[in-house]
Write a protein that holds these residues in place. Structure first.
Motif, PDB file in Angstrom:
ATOM      1  N   MET A   1     -53.071  58.290  54.225  1.00  0.00           N
ATOM      2  CA  MET A   1     -52.261  56.528  53.746  1.00  0.00           C
ATOM      3  C   MET A   1     -51.949  56.619  51.787  1.00  0.00           C
ATOM      4  N   LEU A   2     -50.871  56.141  51.827  1.00  0.00           N
ATOM      5  CA  LEU A   2     -50.850  56.484  50.259  1.00  0.00           C
ATOM      6  C   LEU A   2     -51.474  55.275  49.625  1.00  0.00           C
ATOM      7  N   THR A   3     -52.387  55.058  48.558  1.00  0.00           N
ATOM      8  CA  THR A   3     -52.920  54.136  48.053  1.00  0.00           C
ATOM      9  C   THR A   3     -52.613  53.556  46.622  1.00  0.00           C
ATOM     10  N   GLN A   4     -53.179  52.525  46.306  1.00  0.00           N
ATOM     11  CA  GLN A   4     -53.008  52.322  45.203  1.00  0.00           C
ATOM     12  C   GLN A   4     -54.357  51.661  44.760  1.00  0.00           C
ATOM     13  N   PRO A   5     -55.503  52.481  44.965  1.00  0.00           N
ATOM     14  CA  PRO A   5     -57.187  51.733  45.170  1.00  0.00           C
ATOM     15  C   PRO A   5     -57.069  50.302  44.239  1.00  0.00           C
ATOM     16  N   VAL A   6     -58.201  49.350  43.649  1.00  0.00           N
ATOM     17  CA  VAL A   6     -58.309  48.184  42.581  1.00  0.00           C
ATOM     18  C   VAL A   6     -59.922  48.112  42.751  1.00  0.00           C
TER      19      VAL A   6
END
Length: 248
Positions: free
Chosen positions: A151-156
Motif C-alpha cells: 500500500m502506498l501511504t502518507q503516514p501522519v
C-alpha cells in the motif's frame, strides 16, 4: 469537549490535546461507562458539553460489521448531541474512504453520510494512516513472516493530528475540511521492515499485493492526500526515533 473513542491511539492524544488547550475533556468509552452503540450513558456524558470529536472505531475486516458499528454509534451520538445542545460535531475520517473500497472504509463512508444528514453543525476531517499503523499490523500478524499489504501511504503523526483536530473543533463548523497527511509517501511493507529493524527483530516482511479493483485504487494513489491538503511535518523516521530523514 467530549472525545468519543477517547482511549484509542488517536483518541487518547486528542484528550491530552484538549487539556493542552485549556478545555475540559470528557472521555466517551465503554471503560467510562458509555456505550456508543446502544447509547447507554451518553446523555449523562454529554451534559454541559459544547463540542464532540468522534474518533471512535471498530476492529473488523468485514463490511457489514463496519457499517453496522458506525450506523449505530454515529446515530446514537448525533441524537444525544441534539438533546444536549452541542454546537459542533467533528468526525475523524480517513483519506481515500470515498474512493477505495476497503470494507472498513465503507463503514466510514456510511458514518460521513450520517454526519452530513444528521442535523448537527459538522466538520469532517479525513486523515491518512498514523505512523503507528505498520506496527499495529505486525502485532496482529503471527509467526516469523509477517504478511503486509502493498500500500502506498502518507503516514501522519497522531499527536500532531490530535492538536489540529482540537483547534478545528474549537472553531466554527467547516463541513468537509481539507485532507490531513504526513510529509512523505511510503510503501507500507517498507515501514513495517523499519519497525522490525528498530526493535531488533529477525522477523521477515512479505509484501502482499492487494488484488482486484481495490488494489488498483490504492496503486493509483487512493490513500494519498488531495489538492489543498494540510501537511503535518513529523516524518516516520522522526517518530521511529532512528534519526534519519529519508524521502519518499
Amino acid at each position: 469537549m467530549a472525545v468519543a473513542g477517547g482511549t484509542g491511539v488517536l483518541g487518547a492524544r486528542i484528550v491530552e490535546a484538549v487539556r493542552n488547550h485549556g478545555a475540559t475533556p470528557v472521555v466517551i468509552a465503554r471503560s467510562q461507562g458509555v456505550d456508543l452503540t446502544t447509547g447507554a450513558g451518553l446523555d449523562r456524558a454529554l451534559d454541559g458539553v459544547d463540542v464532540v470529536v468522534d474518533a471512535s472505531n471498530v476492529t473488523t475486516l468485514r463490511t457489514k460489521p463496519a457499517i453496522a458499528f458506525f450506523e449505530a454509534a454515529c446515530g446514537q451520538l448525533l441524537a444525544a448531541e441534539q438533546r444536549a445542545g452541542v454546537r459542533h460535531h467533528l468526525a475523524v475520517s480517513i483519506v481515500g474512504c470515498d474512493r477505495v473500497d476497503v470494507p472498513y472504509y465503507l463503514g466510514k463512508r456510511r458514518q460521513e453520510e450520517l454526519v452530513r444528514a444528521g442535523g448537527m453543525p459538522w466538520t469532517i476531517v479525513r486523515a491518512t494512516q498514523f505512523h503507528e499503523f505498520a506496527g499495529q499490523l505486525l502485532e496482529r500478524a503471527r509467526g516469523p513472516v509477517a504478511l503486509v499489504p502493498k500500500m502506498l501511504t502518507q503516514p501522519v503523526a497522531a499527536h500532531q493530528l490530535a492538536e489540529l483536530l482540537v483547534r478545528v473543533a474549537l472553531g466554527e463548523p467547516q463541513g468537509l475540511a481539507p485532507d490531513v497527511g504526513g510529509p512523505e509517501q511510503h510503501q507500507l511493507p517498507d515501514l513495517a521492515r523499519r519497525v522490525l529493524d528498530r526493535d531488533g527483530s529477525r522477523r521477515r516482511v512479505l509484501a502482499v499485493p492487494v488484488p482486484g479493483r481495490t488494489g488498483r485504487q490504492i496503486g493509483d494513489g487512493g490513500l494519498l492526500t488531495g489538492e489543498g491538503a494540510t501537511i503535518l511535518d513529523e516524518t516516520f523516521d522522526t517518530w521511529l526515533g532512528v534519526g534519519r530523514q529519508t524521502g519518499a
